[in-house]
Design an enzyme around this catalytic site. Structure first.
Site, PDB file in Angstrom:
ATOM      1  N   ILE A   9      50.815  46.391  40.412  1.00  0.00           N
ATOM      2  CA  ILE A   9      50.903  44.986  40.007  1.00  0.00           C
ATOM      3  C   ILE A   9      50.758  44.034  41.200  1.00  0.00           C
ATOM      4  CG2 ILE A   9      52.407  43.271  38.853  1.00  0.00           C
ATOM      5  CD1 ILE A   9      51.341  45.440  36.944  1.00  0.00           C
ATOM      6  N   ASP A  49      39.783  43.033  41.510  1.00  0.00           N
ATOM      7  CA  ASP A  49      39.856  43.892  42.689  1.00  0.00           C
ATOM      8  C   ASP A  49      38.560  44.685  42.797  1.00  0.00           C
ATOM      9  OD1 ASP A  49      40.898  45.055  44.915  1.00  0.00           O
ATOM     10  OD2 ASP A  49      42.507  46.138  43.905  1.00  0.00           O
ATOM     11  N   LEU A  52      39.141  26.804  26.898  1.00  0.00           N
ATOM     12  CA  LEU A  52      39.990  27.765  27.607  1.00  0.00           C
ATOM     13  C   LEU A  52      40.721  27.109  28.784  1.00  0.00           C
ATOM     14  CD1 LEU A  52      40.210  31.103  28.109  1.00  0.00           C
ATOM     15  CD2 LEU A  52      38.787  30.485  30.052  1.00  0.00           C
ATOM     16  N   ASN A  71      35.975  43.818  45.118  1.00  0.00           N
ATOM     17  CA  ASN A  71      34.841  43.058  45.672  1.00  0.00           C
ATOM     18  C   ASN A  71      34.302  43.706  46.947  1.00  0.00           C
ATOM     19  OD1 ASN A  71      35.179  41.168  43.692  1.00  0.00           O
ATOM     20  ND2 ASN A  71      36.117  39.612  45.015  1.00  0.00           N
ATOM     21  N   HIS A  92      32.735  39.024  47.576  1.00  0.00           N
ATOM     22  CA  HIS A  92      33.553  37.895  47.113  1.00  0.00           C
ATOM     23  C   HIS A  92      32.687  36.826  46.441  1.00  0.00           C
ATOM     24  CE1 HIS A  92      36.981  39.702  48.883  1.00  0.00           C
ATOM     25  NE2 HIS A  92      36.595  39.532  50.127  1.00  0.00           N
TER      26      HIS A  92
END
Ligand code: IPE
Ligand code: MG
Length: 241
Positions: free
Chosen positions: A192, A17, A128, A19, A34
């Protein structure tokens, strides 16, 4: 930063969050935030992999983000296409296994094709597991799971009294994933936002004011260091009590 290799979180999720605010501070259009944010996902995923984290799950676009101006939605939803065109080799030659979760019925066929190509091209990679959540929302995920379970009961595949937490988990996008150890949210928002509601049951939460494009390797290590200091009891007591 000194991190305990034996206490690494296996699975980290991030609500990226900030950007837009990052761009605004620099008098740039939001889309440039972004753009920078997308490169940062790559950099943070690489660093997480180096640290031995096994799963990184990132909230890129929510089921509610369609309410943003059309041009911004368009920019975000074409970013993976542009990125894949330019960095296809890097992605396919990397060690990372990349997956996309979220609704697949509202995105463009071009984007869907890119998702499938990336998923197929990286599915045997052993590094990963990077999961990008696009058109993802927990309400949608859980609703879909409930519908599937009802269907299976009606078809006689399972019985009603077989419904338990494990069965529900097995109908979520994250069915084969390890428990979510740590959730990070950047940019000072402490909520959240319909992300992984079920999976967050016993997750440690970490909030920072740093904007996502500024969240670098050192910030990731700070978050992990904070996680390693936590005393996780999962509803039980400490061993020494
Ligand atoms: C996060 O940055 C990216 C997405 C949710 C798509 P924002 O776009 O929410 O940035 P702010 O919150 O406006 O700064
Ligand atoms: Mg925001």
């Amino acid at each position: 930063m000194e991190l305990d290799k034996n206490k690494m979180p296996k699975h980290i999720a991030i609500i990226l969050d900030g950007n837009g605010r990052w761009a605004k501070k620099r008098l740039l259009p939001r889309t440039m935030g972004h753009r920078k944010g997308a490169f940062n996902v790559r950099d943070i995923a690489r660093h997480a992999q180096e640290l031995g984290v096994q799963y990184l799950t990132v909230f890129c676009f929510s089921t509610e983000n369609w309410n943003r101006p059309k041009s911004e939605v368009e920019y975000i939803m074409t970013t993976p296409i542009r990125y894949f065109k330019r960095y296809k080799k890097d992605i396919l030659n990397s060690k990372m296994r990349i997956k996309f979760i979220g609704r697949r019925d509202r995105i463009s066929t071009e984007l869907l094709k890119v998702f499938e190509e990336i998923e197929n091209g990286t599915k045997d990679h052993k590094g990963l597991t990077l999961t990008l959540c696009v058109d993802y929302g927990s309400y949608d995920e859980i609703t879909t799971a409930v519908k599937e379970i009802v269907k299976e009961i009606k078809a006689g595949k399972i019985k009603e009294d077989e419904i338990d937490a494990k069965l529900i988990e097995n109908h979520l996008f994250t069915k084969d994933y390890p428990n979510l150890d740590l959730l990070i949210r950047t940019s000072g928002e402490i909520r959240i936002s319909n992300f992984l509601l079920w999976q967050l049951g016993y997750t440690e939460l970490y909030f920072t004011d740093v904007l996502w494009p500024d969240f670098d390797s050192e910030e990731l290590e700070k978050a992990i260091a904070s996680f390693q200091k936590r005393n996780r009891r999962f509803g039980g007591l400490n061993d020494n009590k």
